[in-house]
Design a protein around this motif. Sequence first.
Motif, PDB file in Angstrom:
ATOM      1  N   ILE A 131       0.836  -1.208   0.000  1.00 27.22           N
ATOM      2  CA  ILE A 131       0.000   0.000   0.000  1.00 27.22           C
ATOM      3  C   ILE A 131       0.868   1.255   0.000  1.00 27.22           C
ATOM      4  N   PHE A 158      -5.310  12.811   5.216  1.00 30.05           N
ATOM      5  CA  PHE A 158      -4.667  11.778   6.035  1.00 30.05           C
ATOM      6  C   PHE A 158      -4.890  12.049   7.519  1.00 30.05           C
ATOM      7  N   PHE A 162      -6.800   9.473   9.871  1.00 32.33           N
ATOM      8  CA  PHE A 162      -5.917   8.659  10.713  1.00 32.33           C
ATOM      9  C   PHE A 162      -5.975   9.100  12.173  1.00 32.33           C
TER      10      PHE A 162
ATOM     11  N   ILE B 122      -5.759   6.366   1.343  1.00 27.46           N
ATOM     12  CA  ILE B 122      -5.013   5.120   1.121  1.00 27.46           C
ATOM     13  C   ILE B 122      -3.798   5.084   2.052  1.00 27.46           C
ATOM     14  N   SER B 124      -3.537   6.440   4.940  1.00 33.64           N
ATOM     15  CA  SER B 124      -4.004   6.130   6.286  1.00 33.64           C
ATOM     16  C   SER B 124      -4.285   4.636   6.443  1.00 33.64           C
ATOM     17  N   ALA B 125      -4.906   4.018   5.416  1.00 32.45           N
ATOM     18  CA  ALA B 125      -5.167   2.576   5.472  1.00 32.45           C
ATOM     19  C   ALA B 125      -3.856   1.808   5.591  1.00 32.45           C
ATOM     20  N   GLY B 126      -2.839   2.223   4.802  1.00 30.09           N
ATOM     21  CA  GLY B 126      -1.546   1.547   4.837  1.00 30.09           C
ATOM     22  C   GLY B 126      -0.878   1.664   6.192  1.00 30.09           C
ATOM     23  N   SER B 128      -2.294   2.251   9.099  1.00 27.83           N
ATOM     24  CA  SER B 128      -3.016   1.489  10.128  1.00 27.83           C
ATOM     25  C   SER B 128      -2.591   0.026  10.099  1.00 27.83           C
TER      26      SER B 128
END
Lengths: 193, 190
Positions: A131, A158, A162, B122, B124-126, B128
Amino acid sequence: MSEKENSKTRILLKLFFSMLYISTFTFGGGFVIVTLMKKKFVDEYHWIEEQEMLDITSIAQSSPGAIAVNAAVIVGKKLGGIMGIIAATLGTVIPPLVIISVISFFYNAFSENPYVALILKGMQAGVAAVILDVVCSLSKDYVKNRKIFEIILIAVSFTAVFFLKINVILIILCAAAIGFVTVLIKNKKAVKK
Amino acid sequence: MIYLKLFLAFLQVGLFSVGGGYAAIALIREQVVDTNMWLTMSEFSDLTTIAEMTPGPIAVNAATFVGTKIAGLPGALLATAGSILPSCIICSLLAFIYYKYKGAKTLQSILKSIRPATIGLILSAGLSILQYAVFSNGELSFSSFDIISLVIFVAAFIILRKTKLSPIPVMLCSGVIYLIVNLIFQGGIL
């Protein structure tokens, strides 16, 4: 079969098997499959442009249903109309269907197996690398050309998701609103001139 | 009729779960445990564990699991069809609109600011996932720090940046190497 039909069938088959392969190995949420699709369809086959893949991602994320299926539907529609949608969706759905039907028979042996747990844990590190690699290649252009507006948007969205845990769809809607306001301001300026 | 019930239950899951996995879990529970009582709560928690350990969207995993249990293979197929039908209709409409008006100036400008925001999502998903890989349970503390995971992540990242290796082999190797290294340490060879 004419040559044109022949190449169309080839694309459909390639689409089906690509989604089948990707879907079999996608662990951990919708954004993982989207990054794998980007690697396959943008970088390898050059069927889709990079920016287009980002648009597909945001549409898939904001529509109801699983992100993987949503993205497959849009990519399938673009590449082969209704037949494309069927090919891409079947490819996405068959692996979990088969795997779950098989595993539900020996659920306990599977879920309590320490080796399976260790492999899955180790794969997380690999998934994170995939990712973040895609994030790097997606933002390379913005960084290289010093596009401050876009870089700030990346940072803000972000931080919002997050750290502040703000709803993802709200973030996409806000970004859309920012884009809409920018175009209004630009139009006004153009009229004044 | 049980087939129709299964289909309609998962149609609702597909239609009303917006925003991915976690939104879907609550809806699936409501349909499967509370409304139709196809699964007990403990079976449902087994289901979420399996879904986490296997590939595929949770809605499809759940549809297959519940469908098989209630009405065999036809049940699994119908429940899965129900869960993806809304996606197919809504997203093909949106795709049609997107490709038709992609060139329009207003939409261009809107997409231009959605794209970087999507990159942020994306990212942020990575991060996490990285957090859960490097710290067991995701807690940022010294005792839960997993150095092997971190080394594998860095190595995989460098390989992906510098070479043209495809992502899936890299992911699978990460899992296997993690298993081997852990077995070596546990076995006391080192």
